[in-house]
Design a protein around this motif. Structure first.
Motif, PDB file in Angstrom:
ATOM      1  N   HIS A   1       0.820  -1.205   0.000  1.00 34.43           N
ATOM      2  CA  HIS A   1       0.000   0.000   0.000  1.00 34.43           C
ATOM      3  C   HIS A   1       0.858   1.261   0.000  1.00 34.43           C
TER       4      HIS A   1
ATOM      5  N   VAL B   1       0.832   1.144  -4.485  1.00 37.81           N
ATOM      6  CA  VAL B   1      -0.556   1.614  -4.519  1.00 37.81           C
ATOM      7  C   VAL B   1      -0.613   3.134  -4.433  1.00 37.81           C
ATOM      8  N   GLU B   2       0.097   3.725  -3.489  1.00 36.03           N
ATOM      9  CA  GLU B   2       0.098   5.185  -3.361  1.00 36.03           C
ATOM     10  C   GLU B   2       0.726   5.844  -4.582  1.00 36.03           C
TER      11      GLU B   2
ATOM     12  N   TYR C   1      -1.843   5.604  -7.351  1.00 32.64           N
ATOM     13  CA  TYR C   1      -2.960   6.498  -7.044  1.00 32.64           C
ATOM     14  C   TYR C   1      -2.601   7.941  -7.395  1.00 32.64           C
ATOM     15  N   TYR C   2      -1.406   8.353  -7.031  1.00 30.52           N
ATOM     16  CA  TYR C   2      -0.970   9.717  -7.311  1.00 30.52           C
ATOM     17  C   TYR C   2      -0.962   9.983  -8.811  1.00 30.52           C
TER      18      TYR C   2
ATOM     19  N   LEU D   1      -2.421   8.261 -11.296  1.00 25.47           N
ATOM     20  CA  LEU D   1      -3.750   8.150 -11.904  1.00 25.47           C
ATOM     21  C   LEU D   1      -4.595   9.385 -11.598  1.00 25.47           C
ATOM     22  N   HIS D   2      -4.451   9.926 -10.397  1.00 24.45           N
ATOM     23  CA  HIS D   2      -5.181  11.141 -10.051  1.00 24.45           C
ATOM     24  C   HIS D   2      -4.689  12.318 -10.891  1.00 24.45           C
TER      25      HIS D   2
ATOM     26  N   CYS E   1     -14.601  12.355  -1.889  1.00 26.89           N
ATOM     27  CA  CYS E   1     -13.556  11.728  -2.692  1.00 26.89           C
ATOM     28  C   CYS E   1     -14.122  10.587  -3.489  1.00 26.89           C
TER      29      CYS E   1
END
Length: 173
Positions: free
Chosen positions: A134, A138-139, A142-143, A145-146, A173
């Motif tokens: 994670h 994952v982080e 996520y960053y 993709l955002h 969110c």
């Protein structure tokens, strides 16, 4: 809703309306029946606990949503001096759809992967691996993709919905 909704904007069970929870009923009934009827060697505790964990997650989210709206209405700790509008509440009323999706995925994985049926309740190496996965990939994903969602094409079709809320709450969110 997004300004120019793209494909897969709505969840597949959106036409069911308030009856969307029916999609988990067959799996929840089957896992409960299997847990009660089968003998101890064939029981799957991990399969049986999926539904109670989903209910707990929904209750937990609802508590935080209610507290957030209470604090916003009270107005002491607000960043923006605006109240939550009814349009925002209606726009964010599908917060539980991702819980339904994760429940459906948990049931599908537990039925397709036989090694996922009788998992131990606690394994320290699994917890450490989860934390590392994670905090690492994952982080990172996520960053990025955002950031990609802020590209004009994706922003207008999917992400503008997220930024249209002025008074933010946990479900924004």
């Amino acid at each position: 809703m997004a300004t120019k909704p793209g494909i897969l904007t709505d969840w597949p069970w959106t036409p069911l309306g308030r009856f969307k929870y029916v999609i988990l009923a067959p799996w929840a009934i089957h896992s409960t029946y299997s847990f009660i009827v089968k003998d101890k060697s064939e029981r799957s505790l991990s399969l049986f606990l999926i539904f109670p964990f989903l209910l707990w997650r929904m209750l937990h989210n609802q508590i935080w949503i209610s507290l957030s709206r209470y604090w916003t209405a009270k107005g002491k700790n607000s960043i923006v001096d605006k109240s939550i509008e009814f349009e925002q509440v209606d726009r964010e009323s599908n917060w539980d759809d991702q819980i339904l999706l994760s429940g459906a995925l948990f049931y599908l994985v537990s039925k397709t992967l036989t090694q996922a049926e009788n998992l131990p309740l606690w394994r320290t190496d699994g917890v450490i691996m989860t934390i590392l996965l994670h905090s690492g990939p994952v982080e990172f994903l996520y960053y990025w993709l955002h950031r990609a969602l802020h590209h004009h094409y994706l922003y207008s079709r999917y992400h503008s919905h997220h930024h249209s809320s002025i008074a933010t709450e946990p479900i924004t969110c």
